[in-house]
Every structure is written in structure tokens, then in C-alpha cells.
Design an enzyme around this catalytic site. Sequence first.
Site, PDB file in Angstrom:
ATOM      1  N   THR A  18       0.837  -1.206   0.000  1.00  0.00           N
ATOM      2  CA  THR A  18       0.000   0.000   0.000  1.00  0.00           C
ATOM      3  C   THR A  18       0.872   1.256   0.000  1.00  0.00           C
ATOM      4  OG1 THR A  18      -1.577  -1.257   1.362  1.00  0.00           O
ATOM      5  CG2 THR A  18      -1.950   1.108   1.177  1.00  0.00           C
ATOM      6  N   ARG A  22       7.942  -2.545   2.674  1.00  0.00           N
ATOM      7  CA  ARG A  22       8.086  -2.630   4.130  1.00  0.00           C
ATOM      8  C   ARG A  22       8.414  -4.049   4.538  1.00  0.00           C
ATOM      9  NH1 ARG A  22       3.110   0.776   6.614  1.00  0.00           N
ATOM     10  NH2 ARG A  22       3.626   2.583   5.354  1.00  0.00           N
ATOM     11  N   HIS A 114       3.619   3.660  10.765  1.00  0.00           N
ATOM     12  CA  HIS A 114       3.157   3.400  12.127  1.00  0.00           C
ATOM     13  C   HIS A 114       3.605   2.040  12.641  1.00  0.00           C
ATOM     14  CE1 HIS A 114       0.562   1.978   9.012  1.00  0.00           C
ATOM     15  NE2 HIS A 114       0.159   1.022   9.823  1.00  0.00           N
ATOM     16  N   ASP A 278       1.835   9.744  13.807  1.00  0.00           N
ATOM     17  CA  ASP A 278       2.466   8.420  13.765  1.00  0.00           C
ATOM     18  C   ASP A 278       3.971   8.529  13.513  1.00  0.00           C
ATOM     19  OD1 ASP A 278       2.411   9.192  11.103  1.00  0.00           O
ATOM     20  OD2 ASP A 278       2.182   7.136  10.378  1.00  0.00           O
ATOM     21  N   ARG A 283       0.064  10.550   9.801  1.00  0.00           N
ATOM     22  CA  ARG A 283      -1.255  10.270  10.389  1.00  0.00           C
ATOM     23  C   ARG A 283      -1.553  11.211  11.549  1.00  0.00           C
ATOM     24  NH1 ARG A 283      -2.379   3.818  10.661  1.00  0.00           N
ATOM     25  NH2 ARG A 283      -1.997   3.470   8.451  1.00  0.00           N
ATOM     26  N   THR A 345      -7.869   2.177  -1.147  1.00  0.00           N
ATOM     27  CA  THR A 345      -7.051   2.484   0.022  1.00  0.00           C
ATOM     28  C   THR A 345      -5.616   2.838  -0.389  1.00  0.00           C
ATOM     29  OG1 THR A 345      -8.379   1.054   1.404  1.00  0.00           O
ATOM     30  CG2 THR A 345      -6.136   1.473   2.139  1.00  0.00           C
ATOM     31  N   LYS A 377      -0.526  12.471   3.032  1.00  0.00           N
ATOM     32  CA  LYS A 377      -1.357  12.891   4.151  1.00  0.00           C
ATOM     33  C   LYS A 377      -0.443  13.585   5.157  1.00  0.00           C
ATOM     34  CE  LYS A 377      -1.320   8.199   5.985  1.00  0.00           C
ATOM     35  NZ  LYS A 377      -1.535   7.052   5.120  1.00  0.00           N
TER      36      LYS A 377
HETATM   37  C1  G1P Z   1      -3.100   1.214   5.901  1.00  0.00           C
HETATM   38  C2  G1P Z   1      -4.363   2.031   5.899  1.00  0.00           C
HETATM   39  C3  G1P Z   1      -4.410   2.896   4.664  1.00  0.00           C
HETATM   40  C4  G1P Z   1      -3.153   3.759   4.591  1.00  0.00           C
HETATM   41  C5  G1P Z   1      -1.920   2.885   4.694  1.00  0.00           C
HETATM   42  C6  G1P Z   1      -0.639   3.708   4.764  1.00  0.00           C
HETATM   43  O1  G1P Z   1      -3.068   0.369   4.777  1.00  0.00           O
HETATM   44  O2  G1P Z   1      -5.504   1.202   5.968  1.00  0.00           O
HETATM   45  O3  G1P Z   1      -5.571   3.681   4.698  1.00  0.00           O
HETATM   46  O4  G1P Z   1      -3.110   4.487   3.406  1.00  0.00           O
HETATM   47  O5  G1P Z   1      -1.983   2.067   5.855  1.00  0.00           O
HETATM   48  O6  G1P Z   1      -0.616   4.539   5.895  1.00  0.00           O
HETATM   49  P1  G1P Z   1      -3.480  -1.175   4.819  1.00  0.00           P
HETATM   50  O7  G1P Z   1      -2.631  -1.828   5.882  1.00  0.00           O
HETATM   51  O8  G1P Z   1      -4.930  -1.213   5.224  1.00  0.00           O
HETATM   52  O9  G1P Z   1      -3.245  -1.695   3.437  1.00  0.00           O
HETATM   53 ZN    ZN Z   2       2.624   7.082   8.393  1.00  0.00          ZN
END
Ligand code: G1P
Ligand code: ZN
Length: 544
Positions: A18, A22, A114, A278, A283, A345, A377
Site C-alpha cells: 500500500t 516494508r 506506524h 504516527d 497520520r 485504500t 497525508k
Molecule cells: C493502511 C491504511 C491505509 C493507509 C496505509 C498507509 O493500509 O488502511 O488507509 O493508506 O496504511 O498509511 P493497509 O494496511 O490497510 O493496506
Molecule cells: Zn505514516
Amino acid sequence: MKTIDIDTRPFTDQKPGTSGLRKRVSVFQQPHYLENFVQSIFNTIGDLSGKTLVLGGDGRFYNLPAIQTILRMSSANGARSVIVGRDGLLSTPAASCVIRGREADGGIILSASHNPGGERGDFGIKFNASNGGPAPESLTERIYHESRHIASYRTLDTGAVDVAMGGSQDLNGMRVEVIDPVDDYAHLMEGLFDFNLIHQMFNSGHFRMRFDAMNAVTGPYATRILERMLGAEPGTVMNGVPLEDFGGLHPDPNLVYAKDLVEILYSKGGPDFGAAADGDGDRNMILGKRFFVTPSDSLAVMAANAHLLPGYRRGVRGIARSMPTSGAADRVAEALGVECFETPTGWKFFGNLLDEGRINLCGEESFGTGSDHVREKDGLWAVLFWLNMLAVKRAPVETIVRQHWRQFGRNYYSRHDYEGIPADAAQSMIEALRADVSGLEGKQIAGRAVAQGNDFEYTDPVDGSVTSRQGIRIIFEDGARIVFRLSGTGTEGATLRVYIESFEADPDRHDLETQAALSDLIDAAGEIGRIRHYTGRDEPSVIT
Ligand code: G1P
Ligand code: ZN
């Protein structure tokens, strides 16, 4: 000092999720692992000569060694200059701000957001383009493709560059410019918000706040801006010194992980306003006195009041929210007569809409809010937005949100996470739902008629690209929703996210406890998804 080409072999797991690549720190510490990925980025973006990159991270363990590796490789690959945050620090929004403000060609951000840090925690890396935003899917796919075929990388045979002192230095023909990580960002914020008015509010003696930097990167930003520039009392910022392991904290600003802050805001005589950010500062969590603002509501309230703030006087042009985010912002967009977009997302899907000027506010339920001032963000920006709003409206957070509900109705909303479940069970569950969900259309569930059952697919209105399989949705005729999707940011097993929402127009019914208000839908989600069967869990690990 000379340029050297090192032979390597591809790793098969360098697929960005996303938000970038990582992995556990130990994965990144394998010989050639980081180098392979960095070279894959460079091979993908093309000739680096004449180019300027921005480089920085959230300060977690492995940040500094990674900075050195990337500086050497940037020089060896022919970059003209790299702008790096002092001590290797740049919050994610600040990196975006520096890329845009200094017209760099892109940037590399080192962060696992985070996720916990330290030697046994996570590390991450992502590439942002010249608009300051995360690389779009098309680019991350190409980087991944490169990583599967890489045979060598190019670096320098040299020692470390000093990034603890500001100023310029030469690295084998490449300029390394070490900048203060806060300056550019603080300047941008000053132009968006009424700092004088906020200063007066802090000076009045009737307004106090607490900001929890969670021992992560926002400490220096919040201390400078809130305490020094805006006159908040010393001590306003807690956990304000970035630590490599975040002091053992899980730097995710929510009711579970920012528990100390929550206790302060709920205590007798506690402050009027509370906020947290975060690991990498993108965040935010917003709290009033004994009151939690859901991120979905926060976006809606901000949209409804944006015209009151200097940077947004001309109003909201359009709003976007990620699909699982509640529909609260849609109602504001409707009232304002502006477009509202529902995206998959991840922040990268907002980029085109922001670049095209179709929207200037956007957000996600996962404690993310932002605007067209950067292409990430932005946690502290959201806090300043709220502070400015509070200073203009001279009302407590709770009053502002309750008035908003009276005007627009209330979207009860919750997310249930099942963390660390076996990846194949999670996959099977989603596949089963995908196969069956359209069959629910027209059925009655929890006393509600199902209007739609599908797997969310998004067609980008700007470039026409299609992104499918973004979450199983059950949408009811009365606006309630249940959404199932798997996390794309975890590093261990799978995380199932279940998002539950219902809409309540009647102000007499705006005082329910959220889990109670949603209980019938929560039960229905358990049955439809066969959550217990697939996860082996009776309860979610985290409820937000
Ligand atoms: C999560 C959040 C998503 C955000 C991303 C990066 O991703 O749900 O909204 O953009 O972290 O901070 P997910 O683990 O759900 O794929
Ligand atoms: Zn972050």
C-alpha cells in the site's frame, strides 16, 4: 573515491505494498537487499544525471545506514544533488513539501510509518515523484519488475557523509545539501493558517492542548511550530524526541496505542484539545475534552469549515476519500455542490485528483487527512487545521462535531482488525466472499435490504487506469455498509480489516456508543465473512 559495480542476484519479495516496500529490519539488513531495491528505483526512473533527489526518513533503526547507502548510490548513478534532512530526518509530509518547494525530481523516504521500530521492528522505503506524491501503481510495478531482474548495482567506494551538520558538501561530483528538516514545512504551514489567531488562543490562558509525538519524527516539528511559533506552553508536546525504537511505543495514533494521551484528555481538568501523529508524521488523531473525533468525521468537519481558514478561503473544490472511509464527507460535498471521489485504500490514489485540481481535500479512515498543499497525508497540518478552526469558532471540539452531526447526520463507524492471522486462511476468506457477495443483493440482512454486493474496482478519472480487487463491499439500501479487505502494509502473516458503518439522520439518536450502534451489522459481518472459522479468533485484535 571510485564508482564500483557490484554483482547481485534478485530477491523475489521486493513488491511494494500500500505504501512502499516494508519489511522487518533483519530483511533489509541482508547483504544487497536495500541496494537492489534502490538500484531498481534508479533503473526505473531513468538517467539520474542532472537530477536532484530529496532524502530523509522517520529516524527509526537503520535510517542512518540506509541514508549513507543511498547517498553513495545516488552519486555513483550520476545524480546532480541530494537534499537530505539533518540527521537523516524528514517527516513524510515534509519530504513531500521539500520535493515540491525545491522543485526536485523526486525523493526517497525511509519509513515503515506506524509499524513498530527498533532492531526487531520494521523498516521501509518508498519513492515519491516530482509532484511530491507516492509513486503510482504503474511505477511501483515497474520497480518490482526491475527488482526481479537486477544483476548489479552501482555504488561508491567511500566512507560516511556527515549529515549531522547543515550545509553543502561534495560526494564524488554530487552535491549533498543537508537542510533543517523543519524550516520548509513550518514556512508552508504559516501560509495556510492564521498563526496570529492561534497564538492569541494559546495566550488567552483559556486553551490548552497536548500533542503526542510518540517518540517519532514529529517531535521537532511540533515543538518548533506549536510551542515556539504558536506560543503553546512548554510541555505541550509529549514524547517529543525521535528515538530509533520509538521508546518501545507503537507509533500509531489511535485510541489503543496513544493510550497515555487519551487518559490525559479524559482526566479531570484535562486540556481542551489533544492530538497525536504516527512514526513518519503523516497520520493524526484528534481528541477533544473527553471526546474522540473519528478520522472520517474529522475529514467531513474540516471540509465543512475549510472556507474559514486563510489557505482555503476560496473553498473546497472537491473531496476524495478512500472507499472504506465513512460517507460523512460525501454529505458535505453534496451540500457544497462539489465532486466527491471514492478511491482505493492508499494515498497514491489521490495524487492525480490533486494534481488536476479536481479535489483539494482528502482523507482516509486510517487517521489520514490532507490537502493539495503536499501530496502526502499530513498529521501536523490536520492538527493546525483543527487549531485554526477552534480559534475561529471559539467552541469546544465536541460542540463542533455535534453541530456537524445535527446538520449532516451522523455516520456511526468502526474498523475491526484481526492481526497476524495465517495468510492462506485470509486469502481463502476473501476468495469465498468474492465468489458469493453478489448473491447477497436483494436479500435482507440485519433488518436491512442489501442494495449491492461487489468487489471494489476503481477507474482513475484522470488517467483511466483501472485498479481492481480493492475490498468486498456489502452496501445496504439505508446507506449502511460492511467492507472486508486485507491489509497491504503488514509484514507478518495477514491482517483482516472489517469496516462497519451505518447512517443516522435523527439527532435524538446521535448519542449511542459506537459499537452498540453497530452491533447488528458487526454480528452480520461475522456471519457473512465466517470470521471465526477463517481467523480462529472470537474478537478483533484492534478496534478503532
Ligand atoms: C493502511 C491504511 C491505509 C493507509 C496505509 C498507509 O493500509 O488502511 O488507509 O493508506 O496504511 O498509511 P493497509 O494496511 O490497510 O493496506
Ligand atoms: Zn505514516
